[in-house]
Design a protein around this motif. Structure first.
Motif, PDB file in Angstrom:
ATOM      1  N   LEU A  89       0.829  -1.200   0.000  1.00  0.00           N
ATOM      2  CA  LEU A  89       0.000   0.000   0.000  1.00  0.00           C
ATOM      3  C   LEU A  89       0.867   1.255   0.000  1.00  0.00           C
ATOM      4  N   PRO A  90       0.511   2.259  -0.835  1.00  0.00           N
ATOM      5  CA  PRO A  90       1.357   3.449  -0.955  1.00  0.00           C
ATOM      6  C   PRO A  90       1.173   4.422   0.199  1.00  0.00           C
ATOM      7  N   LEU A  91       2.270   5.022   0.598  1.00  0.00           N
ATOM      8  CA  LEU A  91       2.291   6.112   1.570  1.00  0.00           C
ATOM      9  C   LEU A  91       2.937   7.295   0.869  1.00  0.00           C
ATOM     10  N   ASN A  92       2.143   8.280   0.516  1.00  0.00           N
ATOM     11  CA  ASN A  92       2.582   9.383  -0.326  1.00  0.00           C
ATOM     12  C   ASN A  92       3.253   8.853  -1.598  1.00  0.00           C
ATOM     13  N   GLY A  93       2.638   7.833  -2.171  1.00  0.00           N
ATOM     14  CA  GLY A  93       3.078   7.310  -3.456  1.00  0.00           C
ATOM     15  C   GLY A  93       4.147   6.237  -3.412  1.00  0.00           C
ATOM     16  N   ILE A  94       4.676   5.938  -2.232  1.00  0.00           N
ATOM     17  CA  ILE A  94       5.746   4.938  -2.095  1.00  0.00           C
ATOM     18  C   ILE A  94       5.219   3.758  -1.276  1.00  0.00           C
ATOM     19  N   PRO A  95       5.338   2.511  -1.780  1.00  0.00           N
ATOM     20  CA  PRO A  95       4.829   1.357  -1.018  1.00  0.00           C
ATOM     21  C   PRO A  95       5.387   1.311   0.400  1.00  0.00           C
ATOM     22  N   SER A  96       4.545   0.866   1.308  1.00  0.00           N
ATOM     23  CA  SER A  96       4.921   0.821   2.719  1.00  0.00           C
ATOM     24  C   SER A  96       6.220   0.051   2.953  1.00  0.00           C
ATOM     25  N   ILE A  97       6.376  -1.111   2.312  1.00  0.00           N
ATOM     26  CA  ILE A  97       7.587  -1.908   2.538  1.00  0.00           C
ATOM     27  C   ILE A  97       8.820  -1.170   2.029  1.00  0.00           C
ATOM     28  N   GLU A  98       8.658  -0.379   0.976  1.00  0.00           N
ATOM     29  CA  GLU A  98       9.792   0.400   0.476  1.00  0.00           C
ATOM     30  C   GLU A  98      10.167   1.490   1.477  1.00  0.00           C
ATOM     31  N   ARG A  99       9.159   2.094   2.120  1.00  0.00           N
ATOM     32  CA  ARG A  99       9.440   3.071   3.180  1.00  0.00           C
ATOM     33  C   ARG A  99      10.304   2.426   4.275  1.00  0.00           C
ATOM     34  N   CYS A 100       9.909   1.239   4.684  1.00  0.00           N
ATOM     35  CA  CYS A 100      10.665   0.524   5.719  1.00  0.00           C
ATOM     36  C   CYS A 100      12.097   0.263   5.263  1.00  0.00           C
ATOM     37  N   LEU A 101      12.252  -0.220   4.040  1.00  0.00           N
ATOM     38  CA  LEU A 101      13.582  -0.550   3.527  1.00  0.00           C
ATOM     39  C   LEU A 101      14.461   0.691   3.363  1.00  0.00           C
ATOM     40  N   LEU A 102      13.873   1.797   2.924  1.00  0.00           N
ATOM     41  CA  LEU A 102      14.637   3.041   2.797  1.00  0.00           C
ATOM     42  C   LEU A 102      15.229   3.459   4.140  1.00  0.00           C
ATOM     43  N   ASN A 103      14.464   3.283   5.203  1.00  0.00           N
ATOM     44  CA  ASN A 103      14.968   3.607   6.538  1.00  0.00           C
ATOM     45  C   ASN A 103      16.062   2.626   6.960  1.00  0.00           C
ATOM     46  N   CYS A 104      15.885   1.359   6.593  1.00  0.00           N
ATOM     47  CA  CYS A 104      16.843   0.338   7.009  1.00  0.00           C
ATOM     48  C   CYS A 104      18.201   0.502   6.321  1.00  0.00           C
ATOM     49  N   VAL A 105      18.212   0.880   5.053  1.00  0.00           N
ATOM     50  CA  VAL A 105      19.500   1.051   4.376  1.00  0.00           C
ATOM     51  C   VAL A 105      20.233   2.300   4.869  1.00  0.00           C
ATOM     52  N   ALA A 106      19.555   3.137   5.649  1.00  0.00           N
ATOM     53  CA  ALA A 106      20.198   4.310   6.236  1.00  0.00           C
ATOM     54  C   ALA A 106      20.917   3.994   7.547  1.00  0.00           C
ATOM     55  N   VAL A 107      20.790   2.750   8.026  1.00  0.00           N
ATOM     56  CA  VAL A 107      21.471   2.348   9.267  1.00  0.00           C
ATOM     57  C   VAL A 107      22.963   2.218   8.977  1.00  0.00           C
ATOM     58  N   SER A 108      23.801   2.795   9.822  1.00  0.00           N
ATOM     59  CA  SER A 108      25.226   2.895   9.513  1.00  0.00           C
ATOM     60  C   SER A 108      26.017   1.627   9.815  1.00  0.00           C
ATOM     61  N   GLN A 109      25.563   0.794  10.741  1.00  0.00           N
ATOM     62  CA  GLN A 109      26.409  -0.294  11.227  1.00  0.00           C
ATOM     63  C   GLN A 109      26.176  -1.641  10.550  1.00  0.00           C
ATOM     64  N   VAL A 110      25.277  -1.711   9.590  1.00  0.00           N
ATOM     65  CA  VAL A 110      25.000  -3.001   8.972  1.00  0.00           C
ATOM     66  C   VAL A 110      25.723  -3.128   7.641  1.00  0.00           C
ATOM     67  N   LYS A 111      26.178  -4.340   7.343  1.00  0.00           N
ATOM     68  CA  LYS A 111      26.893  -4.540   6.080  1.00  0.00           C
ATOM     69  C   LYS A 111      25.932  -4.830   4.932  1.00  0.00           C
ATOM     70  N   GLU A 112      24.695  -5.225   5.279  1.00  0.00           N
ATOM     71  CA  GLU A 112      23.745  -5.566   4.229  1.00  0.00           C
ATOM     72  C   GLU A 112      22.323  -5.521   4.794  1.00  0.00           C
ATOM     73  N   VAL A 113      21.364  -5.197   3.921  1.00  0.00           N
ATOM     74  CA  VAL A 113      19.943  -5.255   4.265  1.00  0.00           C
ATOM     75  C   VAL A 113      19.296  -6.327   3.398  1.00  0.00           C
ATOM     76  N   VAL A 114      18.500  -7.187   4.042  1.00  0.00           N
ATOM     77  CA  VAL A 114      17.852  -8.300   3.358  1.00  0.00           C
ATOM     78  C   VAL A 114      16.350  -8.242   3.603  1.00  0.00           C
ATOM     79  N   LEU A 115      15.577  -8.406   2.550  1.00  0.00           N
ATOM     80  CA  LEU A 115      14.136  -8.583   2.677  1.00  0.00           C
ATOM     81  C   LEU A 115      13.878 -10.073   2.641  1.00  0.00           C
ATOM     82  N   ALA A 116      13.444 -10.631   3.766  1.00  0.00           N
ATOM     83  CA  ALA A 116      13.242 -12.075   3.897  1.00  0.00           C
ATOM     84  C   ALA A 116      11.759 -12.379   3.870  1.00  0.00           C
ATOM     85  N   THR A 117      11.331 -13.031   2.812  1.00  0.00           N
ATOM     86  CA  THR A 117       9.923 -13.394   2.672  1.00  0.00           C
ATOM     87  C   THR A 117       9.796 -14.896   2.466  1.00  0.00           C
ATOM     88  N   SER A 118       8.593 -15.360   2.205  1.00  0.00           N
ATOM     89  CA  SER A 118       8.375 -16.794   2.050  1.00  0.00           C
ATOM     90  C   SER A 118       8.642 -17.229   0.621  1.00  0.00           C
TER      91      SER A 118
END
Length: 323
Positions: A89-118
């Motif tokens: 579902l879009p939040l100001n035109g951007i899917p909710s999961i993308e909003r979450c991921l955009l915030n996650c890739v801004a974390v400084s201490q992680v070497k990688e971000v993974v979306l884990a689904t089924s």
């Protein structure tokens, strides 16, 4: 003075392969092995992760240790019933999961971000959310989140996993970095936050602890409620509860996406802030809510799915109490 030159760091107790090693898990002891770490070296080097099992009193050398490899895992599926396919579902035109991921890739201490689904066909649409190659997609067991997280650990060579759920489009990069730092500093199996707004924080797991959990003889039937396996078994797992600093203490704010009123709140939030494909940092979020307190009233009365259901809580506690 001559003897003091031979005081080096040794393990104060047995340390498991994959466990975080901190100075608190060492002691100084007379040692003639030249490459054993000095206290000064340990201060600058730790925290590290044990490459092998280390027995008590073993001299600690660099070849027994490796750097923490931290991967942020966003757990997400499209099976929601109260708000169908909420991740899309879009939040100001951007899917909710993308909003979450955009915030996650801004974390400084992680070497990688993974979306884990089924690995079920119904979750195929999530394959597209790589943010232009910034996010890896890993698919695995539909119900067993521990199994999925361990699959991520194998594919990314992670020894620490930060778990975020995909229904948190306001996941805070600042709170995430704080929790990771506290997890490494304390060297525990599991770290969680206290008093942060619902939906802004995830939790941190040492991969070795997840492996031990997966090997327990009791079937893991409630991994959707993963923290309970750690909180309810203090003899098996060490838990670090981090009381948030005052600047993050807004426990009455509901910033998770689960109901139509949550969607209304987030749409107003992101539209008012006019955020495009960019992360939302907590300071920006806090400033807006403090200046527009009426926004939190939109979904204030929406309850957490399990928290007011005594029978469900009893079921979860029984299921997560391990042998």
């Amino acid at each position: 003075m001559k003897n003091n030159e031979h005081l080096r760091l040794v393990a104060i107790r047995d340390i498991r392969k994959g466990e975080i090693v901190t100075l608190s898990k060492t002691k100084l002891k007379q040692c003639t092995i030249d490459n054993t770490l000095t206290y000064k070296e340990g201060e600058s080097l730790f925290p590290q992760v044990a490459i092998h099992d280390i027995q008590e009193n073993t001299p600690l050398t660099r070849d027994l240790l490796e750097k923490p490899a931290i991967v942020l895992v966003v757990i997400c599926r499209l099976k929601s019933t109260r708000l169908p396919k909420k991740a899309l579902l879009p939040l100001n035109g951007i899917p909710s999961i993308e909003r979450c991921l955009l915030n996650c890739v801004a974390v400084s201490q992680v070497k990688e971000v993974v979306l884990a689904t089924s690995d079920l066909p119904q979750d195929d649409p999530l394959e597209h959310f790589t943010l232009g190659g910034k996010v890896r997609i890993v698919r695995g067991d539909a119900e067993n989140i521990v199994s999925r997280m361990l699959k991520v650990a194998v594919e990314t060579n992670a020894n620490i996993i930060f778990r975020m759920t995909g229904d948190n489009p306001a996941a805070s990069p600042e709170i995430t970095d704080l929790l990771i730092s506290e997890h490494l500093k304390n060297g525990t199996d599991y770290t969680r936050s206290q008093f942060s707004p619902l939906g802004t924080a995830g939790d941190v797991y040492t991969v070795e602890a997840l492996q031990r959990l997966s090997q327990n003889p009791k079937p893991l039937t409630h991994t959707e409620y993963l923290p309970f396996y750690f909180i309810n078994n203090p003899s098996l797992f060490s838990v670090n509860t981090v009381k948030m600093p005052s600047e993050y203490q807004y426990p009455d704010w509901r910033l998770t996406l689960d109901e139509p009123r949550d969607l209304e709140m987030f749409e107003q939030l992101y539209t008012s802030l006019d955020l495009k494909r960019e992360p939302l940092f907590f300071d920006q979020l806090k400033e807006y809510i403090i200046n527009n307190p009426e926004i939190t009233k939109i979904n204030k009365d929406v309850s957490v799915k399990w928290i007011d259901h005594d029978l469900l809580i009893k079921e979860i506690n029984q299921a997560t109490l391990l042998k």
